[in-house]
Every structure is written in C-alpha cells, then in structure tokens.
Design a protein around this motif. Sequence first.
Motif, PDB file in Angstrom:
ATOM      1  N   ASP A   1       0.820  -1.212   0.000  1.00  0.00           N
ATOM      2  CA  ASP A   1       0.000   0.000   0.000  1.00  0.00           C
ATOM      3  C   ASP A   1       0.856   1.266   0.000  1.00  0.00           C
ATOM      4  OD1 ASP A   1      -2.658  -0.884  -0.162  1.00  0.00           O
ATOM      5  OD2 ASP A   1      -2.698  -1.393   1.963  1.00  0.00           O
TER       6      ASP A   1
ATOM      7  N   ARG B   1       2.354   1.672  -3.461  1.00  0.00           N
ATOM      8  CA  ARG B   1       1.312   2.062  -4.421  1.00  0.00           C
ATOM      9  C   ARG B   1       0.935   3.529  -4.244  1.00  0.00           C
ATOM     10  NH1 ARG B   1       0.966   0.313  -8.848  1.00  0.00           N
ATOM     11  NH2 ARG B   1       1.007   2.508  -9.357  1.00  0.00           N
ATOM     12  N   ALA B   2       0.809   3.958  -2.989  1.00  0.00           N
ATOM     13  CA  ALA B   2       0.456   5.355  -2.712  1.00  0.00           C
ATOM     14  C   ALA B   2       1.534   6.299  -3.251  1.00  0.00           C
ATOM     15  CB  ALA B   2       0.263   5.559  -1.210  1.00  0.00           C
TER      16      ALA B   2
ATOM     17  N   ASP C   1       1.272   6.396  -7.045  1.00  0.00           N
ATOM     18  CA  ASP C   1       0.076   7.132  -7.461  1.00  0.00           C
ATOM     19  C   ASP C   1       0.132   8.606  -7.055  1.00  0.00           C
ATOM     20  OD1 ASP C   1      -0.881   4.818  -8.531  1.00  0.00           O
ATOM     21  OD2 ASP C   1      -2.278   4.361  -6.909  1.00  0.00           O
TER      22      ASP C   1
ATOM     23  N   ASN D   1       0.302  10.137  -4.156  1.00  0.00           N
ATOM     24  CA  ASN D   1      -0.548  10.591  -3.043  1.00  0.00           C
ATOM     25  C   ASN D   1       0.282  11.485  -2.124  1.00  0.00           C
ATOM     26  OD1 ASN D   1      -2.466   7.503  -2.635  1.00  0.00           O
ATOM     27  ND2 ASN D   1      -2.542   9.065  -4.199  1.00  0.00           N
TER      28      ASN D   1
ATOM     29  N   ASP E   1      -5.772  12.150  -0.374  1.00  0.00           N
ATOM     30  CA  ASP E   1      -5.351  11.398  -1.563  1.00  0.00           C
ATOM     31  C   ASP E   1      -5.418   9.899  -1.286  1.00  0.00           C
ATOM     32  OD1 ASP E   1      -4.876  13.694  -2.999  1.00  0.00           O
ATOM     33  OD2 ASP E   1      -2.722  13.735  -2.552  1.00  0.00           O
ATOM     34  N   ILE E   2      -4.975   9.499  -0.108  1.00  0.00           N
ATOM     35  CA  ILE E   2      -4.993   8.086   0.264  1.00  0.00           C
ATOM     36  C   ILE E   2      -6.433   7.603   0.438  1.00  0.00           C
ATOM     37  CG2 ILE E   2      -4.396   6.442   2.098  1.00  0.00           C
ATOM     38  CD1 ILE E   2      -1.787   7.948   2.474  1.00  0.00           C
TER      39      ILE E   2
ATOM     40  N   LYS F   1      -9.064   8.557  -1.048  1.00  0.00           N
ATOM     41  CA  LYS F   1      -9.765   8.464  -2.336  1.00  0.00           C
ATOM     42  C   LYS F   1      -9.111   7.487  -3.319  1.00  0.00           C
ATOM     43  CE  LYS F   1     -11.326  13.272  -2.037  1.00  0.00           C
ATOM     44  NZ  LYS F   1     -11.147  14.637  -2.575  1.00  0.00           N
ATOM     45  N   ASN F   2      -7.972   6.913  -2.953  1.00  0.00           N
ATOM     46  CA  ASN F   2      -7.229   6.049  -3.885  1.00  0.00           C
ATOM     47  C   ASN F   2      -7.812   4.631  -3.890  1.00  0.00           C
ATOM     48  OD1 ASN F   2      -5.390   4.622  -5.416  1.00  0.00           O
ATOM     49  ND2 ASN F   2      -3.590   5.535  -4.458  1.00  0.00           N
TER      50      ASN F   2
ATOM     51  N   ASN G   1      -6.927   2.195  -5.594  1.00  0.00           N
ATOM     52  CA  ASN G   1      -5.898   1.160  -5.792  1.00  0.00           C
ATOM     53  C   ASN G   1      -5.364   0.620  -4.464  1.00  0.00           C
ATOM     54  OD1 ASN G   1      -5.962   1.362  -8.608  1.00  0.00           O
ATOM     55  ND2 ASN G   1      -4.529   3.084  -8.574  1.00  0.00           N
TER      56      ASN G   1
ATOM     57  N   ARG H   1      -7.126   3.048   3.292  1.00  0.00           N
ATOM     58  CA  ARG H   1      -8.004   4.218   3.143  1.00  0.00           C
ATOM     59  C   ARG H   1      -8.660   4.583   4.476  1.00  0.00           C
ATOM     60  NH1 ARG H   1      -9.640   1.251  -1.393  1.00  0.00           N
ATOM     61  NH2 ARG H   1     -11.792   1.074  -0.631  1.00  0.00           N
TER      62      ARG H   1
END
Length: 365
Positions: free
Chosen positions: A224, A227-228, A231, A233, A238-239, A241-242, A244, A250
């Motif tokens: 995670d 990925r954040a 992406d 974040n 941002d986290i 709403k992600n 992925n 989240r």
Amino acid sequence: TGKTREAKLIANNIFLNELNENSYFGNNLIKNETIFSVAKNTKYRVKSISENYIELEGEDIQDKKITKNKIIDFVKDQNWDAVSNGNDRGAQAIAYHLYQKFIENQFKLIQFHPSYTYEDFVRGIVAESKGDKIEYKNVNKTLGEFAELALKNYNDSKKNVNELSTEKWIDDEFNQFVDEISQTLEKEKIVLSDNVDLVDLMDDAFLYIGENWKGYEHRMSFKDIKRAYLDNNLTRQDIVKNINLSGSARQHATYYIVVLKKFREFLSGKKAPTNQTKINEQKYILVIDEINRANLSSVLGELIYALEYRGEEVESMYKVDGSPKLILPPNLYIIGTMNTADRSVGHIDYAIRRRFAFVEVLPKD
C-alpha cells in the motif's frame, strides 16, 4: 494412458513456444548472471544477451557464443545427460537453467483429494507465532499465489519501460527504507499520532498500535505504501480516495500518510534509473491431477465465475492485504486430469464442466 505425462508435455510445448520469442532471453536472463553446467562442475557468467545468441565466459574457457536454436534443441530433447563438447555444454547449461526457472516460476502441479478445501487451494487463515503471541493471517494459497504471480506479469507486460524502471527502483529503495525503520525500532517507537505508534514489522508489513487498542496491532502493508507513492498521493485525502489501495489503508489514512512522508524523505535527492527491459507476457500453467477427486464446487467457490470471465475481479470470502479482490488473468492456464471410469466424475456439475475443454487420452500399447 499417461494423463499427467501428457499435461507435462503440454507445459513443455508452451515453454518451447516462449523460448522461440525473441524477447524471452532478455526477460529471463540477466547480464552477469551465474549459470552452472548440469553436472555442476563448470561455472559460467552471462557476458551478453542478444536476440539470437547468448555469450558466456568462465574461468577455464574462452568466450562462447551459444545460438538460440542450440538451446531450444536441448530443451526439446530434454537432454540433461553430461556432454563433452564445450559449446554444447554451455548451451545445455543455459537450457537447463531456463527450464528450471520455468518449472519454479511458471509451472505448478498439485493433486486433489476428497478432503481438499477452498482454504487449501484459494485463500485461508494461517496461525503464525510472533514472540509470545499467535497471529492469525489471511493468506493466498496455491491458486491465489499463482494467480497473483501471473497477474503481475500480465500487468507488467502492458507497462512501458519507464514505468517498469520506476517500480523496480521503488521496490529496491523500499527494502532499504524498511531496514532503516527496523534499526530505528530497535531503539524507539515511531510516532504516527498522539496515541498511535509504529512498533514492529513483519515480512510484508509494518505493525502499529494505539494506546487504547487493548494490545491489538494493525498491519500496514508495504504494498500500500509503495502504491500510494507511485500514485503520487501527497495528502491524507489522496490516500482516502485512492481505489488502488486496500480498505485498511483508506480507513487508516492518518497513519499511512506519516509513513509515506517518511519514505518520500528517504528518497529525497534520488532519481529513478531508466534501464529496465520491456517485460513480455508469459504463460503460467497449473496442472491439477485427479481434479474430480475433490468437491469442485466447494473448492473453487466464486472462482467458477472467474474461470470464465478472465481478468475480472471477484470477491473472495477472505481479505488478503486488506482486499477481498481476486483475479484469474488470461495468461493463467489450468489443466485438469481425471479418470472417466471414476465414479466421482458424476459429481462435477455442468457449470464447471462447460468451463473446460475435454480431451480424451486413450490407452495405447
């Protein structure tokens, strides 16, 4: 009739087809990689890799250019007996090395039996001892792990070189970041908020705990955090709403953003290289021997749907890394073997039957 042997031959043919592709050597060998002869008495180093040949060098040999066709011939014949000719020995060594990689990474054979369950085959709960505690974890089992491996290759094959280079760089840097966090934790806790601290780590996650959580630790998956970062974040929202990220990430974005910022600080001043090779899609073969011996409807569960609708998400009854999603990608091939004289064949319902092509393997003298 040799059903299992036939399944293995199909897997070998798939491997040979992949070897024939020009990109296979570049994807599966690395410059300077060490290769041993089949007899383990000669060591080679991969000096260069091209579309049509591989150049080897060793302590007691001159440079050897091994043609692609020579390597394919050894795989085709499954000839692993010792050979005397130097170039043949080099070609055999590469063929055996690549074949073992294929067997280890892209081929799996298991056998079903009456007591086999979904928890044995797809996902389940395992107990792990951690100091004086027992931790229960949801984990992928045989098919879950293999599908995840195939899906990663399938997704990576759709990415450009820059994306791949960045992701590999992040993986390497994150391992160093984890080491740094580990050294810090040996001296003190890492504060995530007024009453929540990062206290320990596992193979794939950080552990954090709150003062009022009665000793219950939460896992913060490495996946995670990476990925954040990829992406981009930058804030807690941002986290949140992600999509992925896992539900846990989240939900606990307040704590994740602290670790993400520490990772960004760790990367400060560093730049991702752009030397990654393009990855091609590979085929992953799972052979299920005696597939009819288990209660297939029970063992497969929601995967009866996933078998037909490849690449689509289905929800497992177990969350792994905070997500119940499970995907069977198009590059995962499942071969089942069964004896039609066995009474248990009658227990396979039509929904499962129609998802497989049936090939008769008749007895021969």
